[in-house]
Design an enzyme around this catalytic site. Structure first.
Site, PDB file in Angstrom:
ATOM      1  N   ASP A  57      24.785  43.297  40.002  1.00  0.00           N
ATOM      2  CA  ASP A  57      26.190  43.684  40.105  1.00  0.00           C
ATOM      3  C   ASP A  57      26.750  43.318  41.467  1.00  0.00           C
ATOM      4  OD1 ASP A  57      26.095  44.640  37.571  1.00  0.00           O
ATOM      5  OD2 ASP A  57      26.118  46.764  38.094  1.00  0.00           O
ATOM      6  N   TYR A  71      27.525  39.664  41.480  1.00  0.00           N
ATOM      7  CA  TYR A  71      28.720  39.394  40.669  1.00  0.00           C
ATOM      8  C   TYR A  71      29.980  39.836  41.420  1.00  0.00           C
ATOM      9  CZ  TYR A  71      32.124  39.686  36.896  1.00  0.00           C
ATOM     10  OH  TYR A  71      33.254  39.548  36.130  1.00  0.00           O
ATOM     11  N   ASP A  72      29.913  41.009  42.034  1.00  0.00           N
ATOM     12  CA  ASP A  72      31.050  41.480  42.823  1.00  0.00           C
ATOM     13  C   ASP A  72      31.357  40.503  43.955  1.00  0.00           C
ATOM     14  OD1 ASP A  72      31.434  43.739  41.300  1.00  0.00           O
ATOM     15  OD2 ASP A  72      30.205  45.022  42.578  1.00  0.00           O
ATOM     16  N   SER A 103      40.722  45.841  34.195  1.00  0.00           N
ATOM     17  CA  SER A 103      39.626  46.180  35.088  1.00  0.00           C
ATOM     18  C   SER A 103      40.194  46.813  36.355  1.00  0.00           C
ATOM     19  CB  SER A 103      38.833  44.922  35.420  1.00  0.00           C
ATOM     20  OG  SER A 103      37.694  45.236  36.176  1.00  0.00           O
ATOM     21  N   GLU A 109      36.191  59.994  41.130  1.00  0.00           N
ATOM     22  CA  GLU A 109      35.185  60.178  40.075  1.00  0.00           C
ATOM     23  C   GLU A 109      34.023  59.214  40.297  1.00  0.00           C
ATOM     24  OE1 GLU A 109      38.551  60.813  36.533  1.00  0.00           O
ATOM     25  OE2 GLU A 109      37.432  58.932  36.712  1.00  0.00           O
ATOM     26  N   LYS A 147      31.622  56.216  39.413  1.00  0.00           N
ATOM     27  CA  LYS A 147      31.819  55.007  38.620  1.00  0.00           C
ATOM     28  C   LYS A 147      30.551  54.742  37.800  1.00  0.00           C
ATOM     29  CE  LYS A 147      33.226  50.170  38.818  1.00  0.00           C
ATOM     30  NZ  LYS A 147      32.112  49.665  37.987  1.00  0.00           N
ATOM     31  N   ASP A 158      27.913  53.084  35.376  1.00  0.00           N
ATOM     32  CA  ASP A 158      27.520  51.702  35.097  1.00  0.00           C
ATOM     33  C   ASP A 158      27.100  51.604  33.632  1.00  0.00           C
ATOM     34  OD1 ASP A 158      27.004  49.070  35.485  1.00  0.00           O
ATOM     35  OD2 ASP A 158      25.112  49.352  36.541  1.00  0.00           O
ATOM     36  N   ARG A 166      35.786  46.491  25.189  1.00  0.00           N
ATOM     37  CA  ARG A 166      36.900  45.949  25.971  1.00  0.00           C
ATOM     38  C   ARG A 166      37.132  44.475  25.672  1.00  0.00           C
ATOM     39  NH1 ARG A 166      36.998  47.018  32.266  1.00  0.00           N
ATOM     40  NH2 ARG A 166      35.053  45.846  32.237  1.00  0.00           N
ATOM     41  N   GLU A 178      33.133  55.268  28.971  1.00  0.00           N
ATOM     42  CA  GLU A 178      31.951  54.441  29.184  1.00  0.00           C
ATOM     43  C   GLU A 178      30.790  54.935  28.325  1.00  0.00           C
ATOM     44  OE1 GLU A 178      31.212  51.135  32.014  1.00  0.00           O
ATOM     45  OE2 GLU A 178      32.967  52.300  31.424  1.00  0.00           O
ATOM     46  N   TYR A 197      37.283  58.941  30.415  1.00  0.00           N
ATOM     47  CA  TYR A 197      37.962  58.998  31.711  1.00  0.00           C
ATOM     48  C   TYR A 197      39.363  58.397  31.715  1.00  0.00           C
ATOM     49  CZ  TYR A 197      35.896  54.280  31.991  1.00  0.00           C
ATOM     50  OH  TYR A 197      35.501  52.994  31.733  1.00  0.00           O
ATOM     51  N   LYS A 244      41.815  57.338  41.736  1.00  0.00           N
ATOM     52  CA  LYS A 244      43.003  57.191  40.901  1.00  0.00           C
ATOM     53  C   LYS A 244      44.110  58.117  41.411  1.00  0.00           C
ATOM     54  CE  LYS A 244      40.068  56.683  36.776  1.00  0.00           C
ATOM     55  NZ  LYS A 244      39.716  57.300  35.472  1.00  0.00           N
ATOM     56  N   LYS A 284      32.894  50.401  45.906  1.00  0.00           N
ATOM     57  CA  LYS A 284      31.526  50.058  45.533  1.00  0.00           C
ATOM     58  C   LYS A 284      30.543  50.416  46.645  1.00  0.00           C
ATOM     59  CE  LYS A 284      30.955  48.120  42.083  1.00  0.00           C
ATOM     60  NZ  LYS A 284      31.185  46.758  41.574  1.00  0.00           N
ATOM     61  N   CYS A 326      29.972  11.817  61.933  1.00  0.00           N
ATOM     62  CA  CYS A 326      29.739  12.130  60.526  1.00  0.00           C
ATOM     63  C   CYS A 326      28.323  11.740  60.120  1.00  0.00           C
ATOM     64  CB  CYS A 326      30.764  11.390  59.668  1.00  0.00           C
ATOM     65  SG  CYS A 326      30.479  11.559  57.890  1.00  0.00           S
ATOM     66  N   CYS A 373      28.818   8.620  57.233  1.00  0.00           N
ATOM     67  CA  CYS A 373      29.294   7.266  57.552  1.00  0.00           C
ATOM     68  C   CYS A 373      29.184   6.920  59.027  1.00  0.00           C
ATOM     69  CB  CYS A 373      30.739   7.089  57.086  1.00  0.00           C
ATOM     70  SG  CYS A 373      31.949   8.023  58.057  1.00  0.00           S
ATOM     71  N   CYS A 407      35.453  14.396  59.866  1.00  0.00           N
ATOM     72  CA  CYS A 407      35.124  12.969  59.948  1.00  0.00           C
ATOM     73  C   CYS A 407      36.417  12.163  59.939  1.00  0.00           C
ATOM     74  CB  CYS A 407      34.240  12.577  58.768  1.00  0.00           C
ATOM     75  SG  CYS A 407      34.091  10.793  58.508  1.00  0.00           S
ATOM     76  N   CYS A 439      34.463   6.595  54.321  1.00  0.00           N
ATOM     77  CA  CYS A 439      33.379   7.579  54.239  1.00  0.00           C
ATOM     78  C   CYS A 439      33.111   7.874  52.774  1.00  0.00           C
ATOM     79  CB  CYS A 439      33.764   8.858  54.981  1.00  0.00           C
ATOM     80  SG  CYS A 439      32.490  10.141  54.902  1.00  0.00           S
TER      81      CYS A 439
END
Length: 723
Positions: free
Chosen positions: A57, A60-61, A106, A140, A142, A144, A163, A200, A252, A320, A344, A438, A441, A456, A462
């Site tokens: 997670d 991904y975040d 989301s 609240e 969160k 998972d 969803r 959830e 929720y 919220k 998070k 560079c 090149c 460069c 190049c």
């Protein structure tokens, strides 16, 4: 229902993953946004469709956070398929589809205390509140798990849905009926006739471990974590399997509600939670009503300390706004509400060895340093590269080859080097000297005053730059020529088959027999390539502009330009005139002091003088004009029609707000105007339709009078748009 093709990880350009967001050029940012869109879409499907994520997670975040950071710095580069505009993934095959009457969006994320403080400040600014008018916030845990919407009619459960992509989910009614603590009939009698409860579906840690033990003994699939187990259990085509799994549901939020939701649900988040509990739902506890930043952070620290002892997995907390009428005023932006945010928990760090620093050269010639690491697992993912940002960052942290370093996967796609462990530095260590030529090149690499990036100077000689420019030209959001990938472009460049974008159309179709004989090709693949090239000889003006790879001109800016100038001829002529004006007034600091064409360009929302300069100076280079001419000879570039007028009285109109508004904040006024199809500009020109003036209106109102633009009071504006 036809089966979807196997999910394959997309091939992506990782050239700029090591560049800090603030150091990305417009071209690099464009390439990064393309890569992130592909990766996030892939991981969304792994997570939401397959219930089998490849990354943690936190990782991904980090992908989403980098995407959002790039878009925040470069709003004009936002892609049509931006992850910030999407939620989840498309519904999977095997389930019926459910259209959400109220989209399931989301949440935005906060990772630092400063971001929570800014969340509260944004709310205050939007609502026009004084500092002492603190807004109550419901905090609240969160959970998972897997988001789920439950529709009740006359108190009876009639539908359950995932969803999905936020607009359309999967019909899992039969499966949700098997969840023991989820009411099939609401308790009490004061619930709305139609009520959609959102929450959830999750699995407790102990139930997860017990189930995995049974799965292992039976020789069946072992789940990676409780979230995957819950999602995989809920999305079984056989409800009996779902019934055998220990699933739970926390309520929720809500979707469709008969009547006024604020009235039906009690007017506050606290009342909503009380009502849900009274109607038979379990709640995500412990929750707390807070006021002010200190109270929120105290709750966050409390929950983080309690996290190991909670019976279910959480990955942060959610804040919220408590009052539902304020939630309604705040509304939504992109894929998330303005009135809520997820705070998070922090990402992990790890220690490893930096073996070598390598330099990558991008399309604009930018030299980007990347750390090549001893592979190490961070947050469950093995990594071997990290960003070093730029030469100043290397010098500031005194990063050297051979150093032991601490890396972190928090705010970037690949790890960033947080610090050097100098106690472990080898005695033979030497400071790293950033190259001034560079590595591709050999041309001189210069650093312009005020820039962190060294570039460069080789230009088209190049191969790294030419390669990147051509790869951008054929990319999905540009000409989208399937079959002409990076390795093929490099091979065609190496043997001088192509050198410019126009060569793709003028040379490659004639070389089909020869291409079919090349290594890695065949008759069918060569024929497919030529077919793909021929199919792209007609292209929209916006995609054509984007494909040119002009610095700071991403998809969003290209669309703005196409909508404003309509045809290639008109755009080219306007840019040429604007270049001549800028060349004559190189020191001017205001667009109107440069000239009419230049000022018109800067009046397009999202285009300031920096972007305008990159645009017009592109037209000041003879070789760029030749690229345009050669492409015109090969292509048909479609005109972009002016937007059609809708039923809104301000659709297609350009509006400027100035002064202090009394009944709404500037942010509210702008958001409302844009939802009605108006374009909100920051400056007044002869193309402005309305200037809405509040108290203490200044130079914009005066300029509107001089230009004869219609001036509206705040009340007149509200009357025009219907209140």
């Amino acid at each position: 229902m036809p089966k979807k093709p196997a999910l394959k990880k997309p091939a992506v350009d990782e050239s700029y993953t090591g560049v800090a967001v603030e150091d990305l050029t417009a071209e690099q940012a464009t390439a990064e946004l393309e890569r992130l869109a592909k990766l996030i879409s892939y991981h969304d499907r792994r997570y939401h469709e397959k219930d089998d994520p490849e990354i943690s997670d936190a990782d991904y975040d980090a992908l989403r956070r980098r995407n959002e950071a790039i878009e925040a710095r470069n709003p004009e580069l936002m892609r049509a398929d931006s992850p910030s505009q999407k939620v989840g993934a498309e519904p999977a095959a095997g389930f019926g589809k459910v259209k959400h009457k109220v989209p399931m969006l989301s949440l935005g994320n906060a990772f630092e205390e400063q971001e929570v403080e800014e969340f509260l400040a944004r709310i205050a600014r939007f609502l026009g509140l004084a500092k002492e008018d603190a807004v109550e916030i419901m905090a609240e845990p969160k959970i998972d798990g897997l988001s789920c919407a439950l529709r009740y009619e006359k108190g009876k459960l009639v539908q359950g849905a995932t969803r999905g992509d936020g607009s359309t989910g999967e019909d899992i009614t039969a499966n949700v009926r098997t969840i023991r603590d989820l009411p099939n009939a609401l308790k009490g009698k004061d619930w709305p006739e139609v009520l959609e409860v959102r929450g959830e579906v999750y699995m407790s840690r102990q139930a997860f471990m017990d189930m995995n033990k049974r799965q292992e003994e039976a020789g069946e699939k072992i789940f990676a974590n409780p979230r995957n187990a819950a999602a995989g259990s809920l999305r079984q085509l056989n409800p009996e399997i779902t019934a055998s799994r220990p699933l739970h549901f926390f309520a929720y939020s809500w979707g469709e509600v008969a009547g006024d939701p604020a009235e039906a649900l009690g007017g506050t988040m606290k009342a909503v939670r009380d009502s849900f509990h009274k109607w038979g739902f379990q709640l995500n506890e412990p929750a707390r009503l807070c006021q002010g930043l200190d109270a929120l952070l105290d709750y966050y620290r409390h929950i983080m300390a309690e996290r190991p002892d909670l019976p279910f997995d959480i990955d942060g907390v959610v804040y919220k706004v408590n009052r539902l009428d304020l939630q309604n005023r705040l509304g939504f932006v992109s894929r998330a509400p303005r009135w809520a945010i997820a705070h998070k928990f922090p990402a992990e760090q790890a220690q490893t060895v930096l073996h070598e620093i390598t330099i990558q050269v991008g399309r604009t010639g930018a030299l980007t340093p990347v750390a090549n690491l001893e592979p190490i697992s961070v947050g469950g993912v093995v990594v071997s590269r990290a960003t070093l940002h730029n030469e100043d960052e290397i010098a500031r942290k005194d990063i050297r080859e051979g150093d032991h370093v601490i890396i972190q996967r928090a705010g970037d796609v690949i790890p960033q080097v947080v610090e050097v462990i100098k106690d472990k530095r080898p005695k033979s260590s030497k400071p790293y000297h950033f190259p001034d030529h560079c590595p591709v090149c050999g041309s001189l690499a210069l650093r312009e005053e005020g820039e962190a990036v060294r570039r460069c100077t080789g230009g088209l000689i190049c191969k790294a730059q030419n390669y990147e420019r051509l790869r951008h030209f054929v990319s999905r959001d540009a000409f989208d020529i399937e079959g002409l990938g990076g390795k093929h472009i490099q091979a065609f460049l190496d043997d001088d088959t192509i050198r410019t974008p126009a060569h793709i159309f003028s040379r490659l179709p004639k070389l089909e027999p020869e291409i079919s004989e090349r290594e890695g090709w065949g008759k069918q693949s060569a024929a497919n390539l030529v077919k793909a090239i021929e199919a792209r000889r007609t292209i929209g003006l916006d995609r054509f502009i984007y494909a040119l790879g002009i610095r700071q001109v991403g998809q969003a800016t290209a669309k703005l330009l196409a909508r404003s100038y309509h045809t290639l001829e008109h755009w080219r002529d306007a840019m040429t005139h604007a270049y001549r004006e800028r060349k004559q007034q190189p020191e001017a600091r205001k667009a109107e002091d440069v000239g009419e064409h230049y000022a018109d360009l800067c009046n397009i929302e999202g285009i300031g003088m920096s972007v305008a300069d990159d645009l017009v100076f592109f037209f000041g280079e003879d070789h760029n004009l030749k690229v345009l001419k050669d492409l015109e000879d090969e292509l048909t570039i479609e005109e972009v029609a002016a937007p059609a007028t809708t039923g809104s009285p301000v659709a297609g109109k350009t509006v400027v707000f100035t002064g202090t508004l009394e009944t709404m904040t500037r942010s509210e006024a702008k958001a409302r105007a844009e939802t009605l199809g108006a374009k909100v500009a920051g400056s007044v020109s002869k193309k402005t339709d309305y200037v809405v003036v509040g108290a203490d209106a200044g130079s914009k109102a005066k300029k509107a009078q001089e230009l004869g633009v219609e001036i509206l009071s705040e009340q007149a504006w509200r009357d025009l748009i219907g209140g």
